[in-house]
Design a protein around this motif. Structure first.
Motif, short mmCIF file in Angstrom:
data_model
loop_
_atom_site.label_atom_id
_atom_site.label_comp_id
_atom_site.label_asym_id
_atom_site.label_seq_id
_atom_site.Cartn_x
_atom_site.Cartn_y
_atom_site.Cartn_z
N ILE A 24 0.84 -1.20 0.00
CA ILE A 24 0.00 0.00 0.00
C ILE A 24 0.88 1.25 0.00
CG2 ILE A 24 -1.65 1.33 1.38
CD1 ILE A 24 -2.77 -1.53 2.27
N ASP A 25 1.94 1.23 0.80
CA ASP A 25 2.87 2.37 0.82
C ASP A 25 3.50 2.58 -0.55
OD1 ASP A 25 2.30 2.87 3.47
OD2 ASP A 25 4.15 1.97 4.24
N ALA A 26 3.63 1.49 -1.32
CA ALA A 26 4.22 1.58 -2.66
C ALA A 26 3.16 1.94 -3.72
CB ALA A 26 4.89 0.25 -3.02
N GLY A 27 1.91 2.13 -3.28
CA GLY A 27 0.88 2.60 -4.21
C GLY A 27 -0.13 1.57 -4.68
N THR A 28 -0.12 0.36 -4.10
CA THR A 28 -1.10 -0.65 -4.50
C THR A 28 -2.51 -0.23 -4.11
OG1 THR A 28 0.57 -2.38 -4.26
CG2 THR A 28 -1.72 -3.11 -4.30
N ARG A 29 -3.46 -0.45 -4.99
CA ARG A 29 -4.86 -0.10 -4.75
C ARG A 29 -5.45 -0.98 -3.66
NH1 ARG A 29 -9.40 1.83 -8.42
NH2 ARG A 29 -7.83 2.11 -10.02
N VAL A 30 -6.25 -0.36 -2.77
CA VAL A 30 -6.92 -1.10 -1.70
C VAL A 30 -8.41 -0.88 -1.81
CG1 VAL A 30 -6.99 -1.54 0.78
CG2 VAL A 30 -5.03 -0.38 -0.21
N PRO A 69 -6.97 -4.80 -15.84
CA PRO A 69 -7.04 -6.20 -15.41
C PRO A 69 -5.82 -6.68 -14.64
CG PRO A 69 -7.75 -5.99 -17.69
CD PRO A 69 -7.26 -4.63 -17.27
N ASP A 70 -4.63 -6.17 -14.98
CA ASP A 70 -3.42 -6.68 -14.33
C ASP A 70 -2.95 -5.80 -13.18
OD1 ASP A 70 -2.74 -4.56 -15.93
OD2 ASP A 70 -0.96 -5.50 -16.79
N GLU A 71 -3.71 -4.76 -12.82
CA GLU A 71 -3.33 -3.93 -11.68
C GLU A 71 -3.47 -4.73 -10.39
OE1 GLU A 71 -4.74 0.06 -9.26
OE2 GLU A 71 -5.16 -0.04 -11.41
N GLN A 72 -2.52 -4.54 -9.47
CA GLN A 72 -2.60 -5.20 -8.17
C GLN A 72 -3.70 -4.55 -7.35
OE1 GLN A 72 1.41 -4.82 -6.59
NE2 GLN A 72 1.84 -6.92 -7.16
N VAL A 73 -4.58 -5.37 -6.77
CA VAL A 73 -5.66 -4.87 -5.91
C VAL A 73 -5.71 -5.72 -4.65
CG1 VAL A 73 -8.12 -4.35 -5.72
CG2 VAL A 73 -6.99 -4.21 -7.96
N ASN A 97 -4.71 -9.83 -10.70
CA ASN A 97 -3.63 -9.62 -9.73
C ASN A 97 -4.24 -9.27 -8.38
OD1 ASN A 97 -0.92 -9.56 -9.14
ND2 ASN A 97 -0.43 -8.12 -10.78
N VAL A 98 -4.90 -10.27 -7.77
CA VAL A 98 -5.81 -10.04 -6.66
C VAL A 98 -5.24 -10.56 -5.34
CG1 VAL A 98 -8.10 -10.66 -5.81
CG2 VAL A 98 -7.79 -10.10 -8.22
N TYR A 99 -5.34 -9.75 -4.30
CA TYR A 99 -4.83 -10.10 -2.98
C TYR A 99 -5.93 -9.96 -1.93
CZ TYR A 99 -0.32 -9.60 -5.24
OH TYR A 99 0.74 -9.75 -6.09
N ASN A 100 -5.88 -10.84 -0.93
CA ASN A 100 -6.80 -10.77 0.20
C ASN A 100 -5.99 -10.50 1.46
OD1 ASN A 100 -8.98 -11.14 2.00
ND2 ASN A 100 -8.52 -13.31 2.18
N LEU A 101 -6.36 -9.46 2.21
CA LEU A 101 -5.65 -9.13 3.45
C LEU A 101 -6.15 -10.04 4.58
CD1 LEU A 101 -3.72 -7.50 5.17
CD2 LEU A 101 -5.47 -5.74 5.39
N ALA A 102 -5.29 -10.96 5.01
CA ALA A 102 -5.61 -11.83 6.14
C ALA A 102 -5.80 -10.96 7.38
CB ALA A 102 -4.48 -12.83 6.37
N ASN A 103 -6.76 -11.30 8.21
CA ASN A 103 -7.04 -10.57 9.46
C ASN A 103 -7.58 -9.16 9.25
OD1 ASN A 103 -6.04 -12.85 10.89
ND2 ASN A 103 -3.97 -12.09 10.56
N GLY A 104 -7.72 -8.74 7.99
CA GLY A 104 -8.44 -7.53 7.66
C GLY A 104 -8.06 -6.27 8.41
N THR A 105 -9.03 -5.39 8.56
CA THR A 105 -8.83 -4.11 9.23
C THR A 105 -8.50 -4.33 10.70
OG1 THR A 105 -10.53 -3.25 7.75
CG2 THR A 105 -9.82 -1.80 9.50
N ASN A 106 -9.06 -5.39 11.30
CA ASN A 106 -8.76 -5.69 12.70
C ASN A 106 -7.27 -5.93 12.88
OD1 ASN A 106 -11.52 -5.56 13.09
ND2 ASN A 106 -11.80 -7.78 13.18
N GLY A 107 -6.68 -6.74 12.00
CA GLY A 107 -5.26 -7.02 12.07
C GLY A 107 -4.42 -5.76 11.83
N TRP A 108 -4.89 -4.93 10.90
CA TRP A 108 -4.21 -3.67 10.58
C TRP A 108 -4.19 -2.77 11.81
CZ3 TRP A 108 -2.01 -1.96 5.96
CH2 TRP A 108 -1.77 -0.58 5.84
N ALA A 109 -5.33 -2.63 12.47
CA ALA A 109 -5.44 -1.78 13.66
C ALA A 109 -4.60 -2.35 14.81
CB ALA A 109 -6.90 -1.64 14.08
N ASN A 110 -4.59 -3.68 14.93
CA ASN A 110 -3.81 -4.32 15.99
C ASN A 110 -2.31 -4.07 15.84
OD1 ASN A 110 -6.09 -5.31 17.21
ND2 ASN A 110 -5.93 -7.36 16.30
#
Length: 117
Positions: A24-30, A69-73, A97-110
């Motif tokens: 995300i810091d490198a500019g990947t779409r969220v 289609p090939d953008e990282q999301v 180019n699809v990614y799933n954030l494990a533990n989601g926003t909860n993990g991010w906040a933690n």
């Protein structure tokens, strides 16, 4: 004859919080797929909200973003469950180019990473 591997690889990549932060810091779409009330309680600052409130409407909303289609999301929810579903829909919608954030926003906040309200 070849048999399918029982550990069949998911067509999207599940990533941890630290890797997501780096991307995300490198500019990947969220894309945050939670409902508006959840979003209002706090979200990743760079994220855009596309609520997963139905497969058809979510797929349609995704297409309206005109993501190459090939953008990282990276897809994000509260805990990583809904975003896994969102990642599968995104693949059907043509993203590759699809990614799933494990533990989601909860993990991010933690991890004490930035949250915007």
């Amino acid at each position: 004859m070849m048999y399918d591997d029982p550990e069949e690889k998911l067509p999207y990549t599940t990533i941890g919080t630290d890797e997501a932060k780096r991307m995300i810091d490198a500019g990947t779409r969220v894309v945050d797929v939670r409902m508006t009330d959840e979003w209002d309680r706090g979200h990743i600052p760079q994220a855009e909200l596309v609520p997963l409130d139905g497969i058809y409407s979510f797929g349609k909303a995704l297409k309206e973003l005109n993501i190459p289609p090939d953008e990282q999301v990276i897809f994000v929810c509260a805990s990583g469950q809904r975003s896994a579903t969102a990642a599968e829909i995104a693949l059907v919608a043509g993203l590759t180019n699809v990614y799933n954030l494990a533990n989601g926003t909860n993990g991010w906040a933690n991890r004490r990473f930035p949250i915007e309200r």
